[in-house]
Design an enzyme around this catalytic site. Structure first.
Site, short mmCIF file in Angstrom:
data_model
loop_
_atom_site.label_atom_id
_atom_site.label_comp_id
_atom_site.label_asym_id
_atom_site.label_seq_id
_atom_site.Cartn_x
_atom_site.Cartn_y
_atom_site.Cartn_z
N ASP A 13 -69.09 47.62 67.00
CA ASP A 13 -68.60 47.03 66.44
C ASP A 13 -67.06 46.24 67.43
OD1 ASP A 13 -69.96 46.38 64.27
OD2 ASP A 13 -69.08 48.48 63.85
N GLY A 15 -66.76 43.46 69.09
CA GLY A 15 -66.32 42.50 68.90
C GLY A 15 -67.68 41.77 69.89
N LYS A 16 -68.63 41.75 69.93
CA LYS A 16 -69.11 41.64 71.70
C LYS A 16 -70.11 40.39 71.15
CE LYS A 16 -71.84 45.09 70.55
NZ LYS A 16 -70.85 45.96 70.28
N ALA A 39 -77.41 46.03 64.62
CA ALA A 39 -76.43 45.96 65.19
C ALA A 39 -75.65 44.46 64.10
CB ALA A 39 -76.88 44.84 65.63
N GLY A 40 -74.95 44.33 64.35
CA GLY A 40 -74.17 43.22 63.23
C GLY A 40 -72.97 42.22 63.95
N HIS A 41 -73.85 41.48 65.06
CA HIS A 41 -72.86 40.67 65.98
C HIS A 41 -71.99 39.26 65.22
CE1 HIS A 41 -74.39 42.54 69.43
NE2 HIS A 41 -74.13 43.44 68.62
N THR A 42 -71.25 39.38 64.94
CA THR A 42 -70.23 38.28 63.57
C THR A 42 -69.26 37.48 64.88
OG1 THR A 42 -69.02 40.12 62.57
CG2 THR A 42 -68.32 37.72 62.58
N THR A 129 -77.53 53.01 59.65
CA THR A 129 -77.79 52.12 59.40
C THR A 129 -78.81 52.27 58.22
OG1 THR A 129 -78.59 51.11 61.04
CG2 THR A 129 -76.47 51.16 60.82
N ARG A 143 -96.55 56.84 71.48
CA ARG A 143 -97.12 56.29 71.85
C ARG A 143 -98.04 55.52 70.80
NH1 ARG A 143 -98.40 60.38 76.58
NH2 ARG A 143 -98.29 61.72 74.37
N GLN A 230 -74.67 48.47 69.34
CA GLN A 230 -74.28 48.90 69.42
C GLN A 230 -72.88 49.59 70.87
OE1 GLN A 230 -78.04 49.41 69.25
NE2 GLN A 230 -76.72 49.22 67.32
N THR A 307 -73.77 47.24 56.90
CA THR A 307 -73.78 48.06 55.62
C THR A 307 -72.76 47.97 54.53
OG1 THR A 307 -73.07 49.64 57.29
CG2 THR A 307 -74.91 49.45 56.81
N GLY A 308 -71.44 47.32 55.87
CA GLY A 308 -70.22 47.02 54.13
C GLY A 308 -69.75 48.02 54.02
N LYS A 337 -59.22 42.62 69.53
CA LYS A 337 -58.80 43.06 68.09
C LYS A 337 -56.53 43.41 68.78
CE LYS A 337 -61.09 43.56 64.44
NZ LYS A 337 -61.74 43.63 63.55
P1 GDP Z 1 -70.22 43.89 67.19
O1 GDP Z 1 -70.87 44.26 66.45
O2 GDP Z 1 -69.54 43.95 68.83
O3 GDP Z 1 -70.43 41.95 67.12
O4 GDP Z 1 -68.45 43.37 66.58
P2 GDP Z 1 -69.31 43.46 64.70
O5 GDP Z 1 -68.99 41.75 64.63
O6 GDP Z 1 -69.26 44.02 64.35
O7 GDP Z 1 -67.42 43.49 64.35
C1 GDP Z 1 -66.08 42.72 64.65
C2 GDP Z 1 -64.98 42.22 64.21
O8 GDP Z 1 -63.90 41.75 64.24
C3 GDP Z 1 -65.83 40.86 63.14
O9 GDP Z 1 -65.42 40.46 62.23
C4 GDP Z 1 -65.13 40.23 63.83
O10 GDP Z 1 -65.06 38.46 63.89
C5 GDP Z 1 -63.90 40.76 64.11
N1 GDP Z 1 -63.18 40.22 65.70
C6 GDP Z 1 -63.76 39.99 66.72
N2 GDP Z 1 -62.62 39.73 67.60
C7 GDP Z 1 -61.58 39.96 67.36
C8 GDP Z 1 -60.08 39.73 67.58
O11 GDP Z 1 -59.80 39.52 68.67
N3 GDP Z 1 -58.96 39.69 66.35
C9 GDP Z 1 -59.36 40.00 65.18
N4 GDP Z 1 -58.40 40.40 64.17
N5 GDP Z 1 -60.87 40.33 64.71
C10 GDP Z 1 -61.83 40.36 65.76
P1 IMO Z 2 -73.34 46.56 67.01
O1 IMO Z 2 -74.25 45.88 67.93
C1 IMO Z 2 -71.97 50.37 64.72
C2 IMO Z 2 -74.21 53.91 64.14
C3 IMO Z 2 -74.10 53.88 62.78
C4 IMO Z 2 -74.72 56.10 63.01
C5 IMO Z 2 -75.40 56.02 64.63
C6 IMO Z 2 -76.51 55.75 64.43
O2 IMO Z 2 -73.10 45.66 65.56
O3 IMO Z 2 -71.96 47.23 67.62
P2 IMO Z 2 -78.41 53.89 63.40
O4 IMO Z 2 -78.98 52.66 62.06
O5 IMO Z 2 -78.80 53.79 64.51
O6 IMO Z 2 -79.66 54.88 63.56
O7 IMO Z 2 -77.08 54.68 63.23
O8 IMO Z 2 -75.04 54.55 64.91
N1 IMO Z 2 -74.17 52.36 64.33
C7 IMO Z 2 -73.36 51.73 64.93
N2 IMO Z 2 -72.40 51.35 64.87
N3 IMO Z 2 -72.19 49.06 65.12
C8 IMO Z 2 -73.37 49.24 65.88
O9 IMO Z 2 -73.99 48.32 65.89
C9 IMO Z 2 -74.01 50.26 65.37
N4 IMO Z 2 -75.38 50.43 65.22
C10 IMO Z 2 -75.21 51.67 65.00
O10 IMO Z 2 -73.53 53.90 61.47
O11 IMO Z 2 -73.45 56.44 63.00
MG MG Z 3 -71.02 44.87 64.43
#
Ligand code: GDP
Ligand code: IMO
Ligand code: MG
Length: 428
Positions: A13, A15-16, A39-42, A129, A143, A230, A307-308, A337
């Site tokens: 998370d 900010g990838k 993964a959850g990429h925003t 997750t 396998r 991750q 997952t919120g 951030k």
């Molecule tokens: P990822 O999994 O690495 O792609 O990151 P996530 O999307 O799970 O979480 C990053 C969160 O921070 C998302 O809600 C983005 O919209 C937000 N975000 C990314 N870069 C920035 C930043 O520079 N500042 C702020 N305030 N939010 C950011």
């Molecule tokens: P992105 O790509 C943050 C964490 C889970 C848990 C551990 C194992 O959005 O950065 P799993 O579901 O793989 O069995 O969970 O890893 N986790 C993450 N935390 N961002 C993620 O992906 C994650 N993917 C898994 O919360 O602690």
């Molecule tokens: Mg994420």
């Protein structure tokens, strides 16, 4: 040509997704190499917000190809939801998305197994997750997994049935009351039906031998960016085991997850937040349980994209960051951030740890026993959100970045000051 890599240096998370989207215009192909819908990429632009789980973050330009590599595990049901999300905003991933035939499938029973394992671990639970990641990678290494390339074959149904029955025998042995476990709010049979429908959708997507495609694209001068999921501190080898995910999240994972040689890896962009967050269980040396942590959570909207769940928050940990830079061979740091720290008078940064009575400057095996040692840095106390160039950085913010560069001996070449695509200062 070489494959550049963008990955996370903390616990995910970072900010990838946002940064891949920003850099995507410099590349012809964006490829995911590991992980799955954990993964959850925003990505945010033009007032729109997308959260991607499986599909690479380069999907927003029709001219760019996106590849889901062999190292990824795919849940067709979650994939179908992502496709629907994109199509509702008139983005049709059908044209520019390619999927490796060697990527493994996440079955409905993988998700049941994930839930059963976590439920029976009580206090030691990983905080997964619950997307079936661990069980799917377990079957891959055992396998007995099923790969995307199998879904067109006549015997796919029987392959599916055999593996599902194996899973049920394991689940039965736990006496876990599976009938009560819901998957995405659905009982097993309804979920399975939707999953099987989603297999039909997946069949319509272009499936390829992605290792050949990627290597021949490199030969013809195509620019490729590999998108990590991750973060390094969740890596199966180097994270604080067992509180990790089940794949290699580090740069080495690009070679096995896409089928490219180590000599073909180019720049490595390492993304980190200006502070730290972690979702799920496991050691987190700089975690804050006070109002400073609550302020970070609040200002950074630190709730999981998948997952919120509320994310645990804490100060930047340079010792852990240096470990991640070492493991990945990071060439360029990306800091996101910083704007979340606008409100702080003083900012703490951990530079060393205390382990027993010794001061150490590396992250050791005993990650759960270290105590961080901090340096205090003056905050900038002004909004960064509107900044568009380096000249506008407040002096204290520039000092914060210099401090990080000096300690890590690595340049910070991209700075993100908000979630929108436009809120990004690229210095290279
Ligand atoms: P990822 O999994 O690495 O792609 O990151 P996530 O999307 O799970 O979480 C990053 C969160 O921070 C998302 O809600 C983005 O919209 C937000 N975000 C990314 N870069 C920035 C930043 O520079 N500042 C702020 N305030 N939010 C950011
Ligand atoms: P992105 O790509 C943050 C964490 C889970 C848990 C551990 C194992 O959005 O950065 P799993 O579901 O793989 O069995 O969970 O890893 N986790 C993450 N935390 N961002 C993620 O992906 C994650 N993917 C898994 O919360 O602690
Ligand atoms: Mg994420």
């Amino acid at each position: 040509m070489k494959v550049d890599v963008l990955l996370g240096l903390q616990w995910g998370d970072e900010g990838k997704g946002k940064i891949v989207d920003v850099l995507a215009s410099r590349y012809d192909i964006i490829a995911r190499f590991q992980g799955g819908p954990n993964a959850g990429h925003t990505i945010e632009f033009d007032g729109l917000k997308f959260v991607l789980h499986t599909i690479p973050s380069g999907i927003f330009a029709a001219s760019r190809l996106n590849i889901v590599g062999n190292g990824v595990v795919i849940d067709p049901y979650i994939f179908s939801k992502e496709v629907a999300q994109l199509r509702s905003k008139n983005i049709n991933p059908h044209h520019n998305l390619l999927i490796s035939k060697k990527a493994h499938l996440i079955l409905p029973t993988h998700r049941l197994l994930d839930a059963v394992y976590e439920n029976t671990m009580g206090e030691n639970r990983i905080g997964s997750t619950l997307k079936g990641i661990g069980p799917a990678y377990t079957d891959k290494t055992a396998r007995q997994g099923i790969r995307v390339g199998e879904i067109h074959k006549d015997d796919f149904s029987s392959q599916y049935r055999i593996l599902k029955e194996k899973h049920h025998r394991i689940i039965d042995s736990y006496n876990a009351g599976v009938a009560n476990i819901k998957i995405d709010g659905l009982d097993f049979d309804s979920y399975e039906k939707q999953w099987l429908d989603a297999i039909e959708l997946l069949k319509t997507y272009h499936q390829i031998d992605s290792e050949h495609f990627i290597n021949s694209s490199l030969r013809t001068g195509k620019r490729i960016l590999a998108e990590g999921a991750q973060g390094t501190l969740l890596d199966i080898e180097f994270g604080a085991y067992p509180f990790v995910t089940s794949s290699n999240t580090i740069a080495a994972g690009v070679c096995s997850g896409l089928g490219i040689a180590p000599s073909k890896v180019g720049r490595v962009y390492g993304t980190f937040k200006a502070y730290c967050t972690r979702v799920g269980s496991g050691p987190f040396p700089t975690e804050l349980h006070d109002e400073a942590g609550a302020l970070m959570r609040d200002r950074g909207h630190e709730y999981g994209s998948t997952t919120g769940r509320p994310r645990r928050c804490g100060w930047l940990d340079l010792t852990a960051l240096k470990y991640a830079i070492m493991l990945n061979g990071v060439t360029d740091l990306v800091m996101t951030k910083g704007d979340v720290l606008d409100a702080f008078e003083q900012i703490q940064v951990a530079t060393h740890y205390k382990l027993n009575d010794e001061t150490i400057d590396h992250l050791p095996f005993e990650a759960d026993q270290v105590k961080p040692l901090y340096e205090s840095i003056k905050g900038w106390k002004q909004s960064l959100e509107e900044i568009t160039s380096q000249d506008e950085f407040p002096a204290a913010f520039a000092d914060y970045i210099s401090f990080i560069q000096t300690h890590t001996q690595t340049p910070v070449n991209i700075v993100s000051v908000g979630p929108d695509r436009r809120q990004t200062i690229v210095l290279l």
